[in-house]
Design an enzyme around this catalytic site. Structure first.
Site, PDB file in Angstrom:
ATOM      1  N   HIS A  50     -13.562 -13.348   2.677  1.00  0.00           N
ATOM      2  CA  HIS A  50     -13.848 -13.493   1.245  1.00  0.00           C
ATOM      3  C   HIS A  50     -13.144 -14.740   0.734  1.00  0.00           C
ATOM      4  O   HIS A  50     -12.046 -15.062   1.167  1.00  0.00           O
ATOM      5  CB  HIS A  50     -13.335 -12.270   0.460  1.00  0.00           C
TER       6      HIS A  50
ATOM      7  N   ASP B 126     -19.479  -5.777   1.172  1.00  0.00           N
ATOM      8  CA  ASP B 126     -20.773  -5.624   1.857  1.00  0.00           C
ATOM      9  C   ASP B 126     -20.678  -4.935   3.210  1.00  0.00           C
ATOM     10  O   ASP B 126     -21.709  -4.646   3.825  1.00  0.00           O
ATOM     11  CB  ASP B 126     -21.405  -7.011   2.044  1.00  0.00           C
TER      12      ASP B 126
END
Ligand code: SDX
Length: 429
Positions: A308, A365
């Site tokens: 991320h 996700d």
């Protein structure tokens, strides 16, 4: 807290400039460099905007180092446990938790804007039956401006709020219509006697030939997933919505642009890519092979659902979704070997020095697709689910920008092309 200006000195000219420090609510220090070009003649270079704040915002706070996410100051863990998606939507749009009357009014407004103009189905039927639903969503949502041009005075706060609520309300209707077109099923209209998630599940999966009972487990799990996906400060798709909004474009065009940005596998498209990746890995015995590929700079393969830009710790949303995976599968009486595979993949990766050193953890996700799959959603609809939820964040951030407009977004560049040269006639080339 850093509140004194930072002085920079140009060693070429010995000229100095005091850069004011803007401190956010949590004290995060940010240099205000607006005067840099005019005072010292320099631009800044920050590809991917990894070190650049594009705006101030009161909506969402993330501390990537600590794995903290708050909507309007409320920790995501508390909202996930106690709130509902529409209450969170009301919070994100209006700035505080609604009282009972405000929540009922908001729910009413959303419920009574769920229908779309029947002619919109002509857009959907124009697509090939196997069109990707995100391609359909981007096209259809962008076309909404053609149906509501009478209420598009961007200077009118009531028009802006109406457009925001219309999009929150209509995204599930459009998403379900895209899915049903692909399945060859007739359109299912919104049933306003149902709550937001039950209504969406009913539009998605009910068939005229037999009664359809919405699973309360699925509706509750969906509500949780929508809360977790609602907003995430200045991510790529939200920044896209803000950039398009800064030109004065209508909100439907802004959200359509956000949908397109979200579709990328590096962003919201990762939830679909994770399931495809887990299917490709297939068995725990092949995990080491894919971990090696993810670490190989010469191999474009990345561990989807990992890493991320901001979180250098466990994504708090991933922790909540991972826990929900077990509960939902159990409540739905289902098992999925891909969950075991995902957990083993996570275990091995988080023991590997490459992932530890680069601070790569599962993100929002990584596990969400396993729940969507258990509810019966096809993989191609996973990013559409993300878009339904993130529409709340997109319109909340768009409203905030409309109320505190910035200049039109217009980044600069470092030009690395040819210096000036004269035109060469064709016969001399
Ligand atoms: C979302 O921004 C948001 O808030 C997004 C989001 C939201 O709610 O809006 O949280 C939703 O988009 C989550 C991310 C979903 N994407 C994926 O899961 C795709 C896989 N992840 C990556 O492609 C990547 O991690 C990104 C795109 C998410 C972040 O990319 P960055 O900013 O380039 O990552 P980084 O600079 O922190 O990477 C550091 C290093 C790099 O290697 P070096 O150049 O230092 O050698 O880690 C490597 C990267 O190559 N790396 C990975 C990796 N992610 C980063 N290596 C292998 N597998 C990965 N998944």
């Amino acid at each position: 807290m850093a509140d004194k200006p930072v002085v920079i000195t140009d060693q070429n000219t010995q000229k100095s400039l005091e850069l004011p420090v803007i401190a956010g609510t949590e004290g995060e220090p940010t240099l205000d460099i607006k005067q840099l070009p005019s005072e010292l003649g320099y631009f800044t270079y920050d590809p991917g905007f990894a070190s650049t704040a594009a705006c101030t915002s009161e909506i969402t706070f993330i501390d990537g180092g600590k794995g903290i996410l708050r909507y309007r100051g409320y920790p995501i863990e508390q909202l996930a446990e106690h709130s509902t998606f529409l209450e969170v939507a009301c919070l994100l749009l209006n700035g505080d938790l609604p009282d009972e009357a405000e929540l009922k009014a908001f729910e009413h407004d959303i419920t009574y804007h769920t229908m779309v103009n029947e002619r919109l189905n002509n857009f959907i039927s124009g697509f090939h039956y196997d069109a990707h639903p995100m391609a359909m969503m981007a096209g259809v949502v962008g076309s909404l401006a053609a149906f509501y041009h009478d209420k598009l005075d961007m200077n009118d706060p009531e028009h802006r709020m109406l457009a925001a609520k219309r999009m929150i309300a209509k995204m599930p209707t459009i998403a379900a219509a895209c899915y049903r077109y692909h399945m060859g099923w007739p359109t299912a209209y919104p049933n306003n006697s149902l709550d937001f998630c039950s209504r969406f599940l009913n539009m998605m999966f009910s068939v005229p030939a037999e009664p359809y009972e919405v699973s309360p487990v699925a509706a509750k799990a969906l509500d949780l997933l929508f809360i977790l996906h609602a907003d995430h400060e200045q991510n790529a798709s939200t920044s896209t919505v803000r950039l398009v909004g800064s030109t004065g474009a209508n909100p439907y065009a802004c959200v359509a642009a956000g949908i397109s940005a979200l579709w990328g596998p590096a962003h919201g498209g990762a939830n679909e890519a994770v399931l495809n990746m887990l299917d490709e890995i297939g068995d725990v015995s092949r995990v080491p092979e894919f971990i090696a590929r993810a670490k190989d700079r010469d191999d474009p393969f990345r561990l989807m659902g990992f890493g991320h830009r901001v979180y250098k710790n466990y994504d708090p949303r991933a922790s909540i979704i991972r826990k929900a995976c077990h509960e939902v599968l159990e409540d739905l009486g289902k098992t999925d070997p891909l969950l075991d595979l995902a957990m083993e993949l996570e275990r091995i990766a988080l023991e590997d020095e490459y992932f530890v050193e680069k601070k790569l953890y599962p993100n929002v996700d990584f596990y969400s697709g396993i729940i969507y799959k258990a509810m019966g959603f096809p993989v191609s609809m996973f990013t559409v689910m993300f878009a339904i939820a993130r529409t709340v964040g997109w319109v909340a951030q768009w409203l905030e920008q409309c109320e505190n407009p910035t200049k039109i977004g217009r980044p600069r560049q470092v030009y690395s092309g040819p210096a000036e040269r004269d035109y060469v006639p064709l016969e001399k080339r």
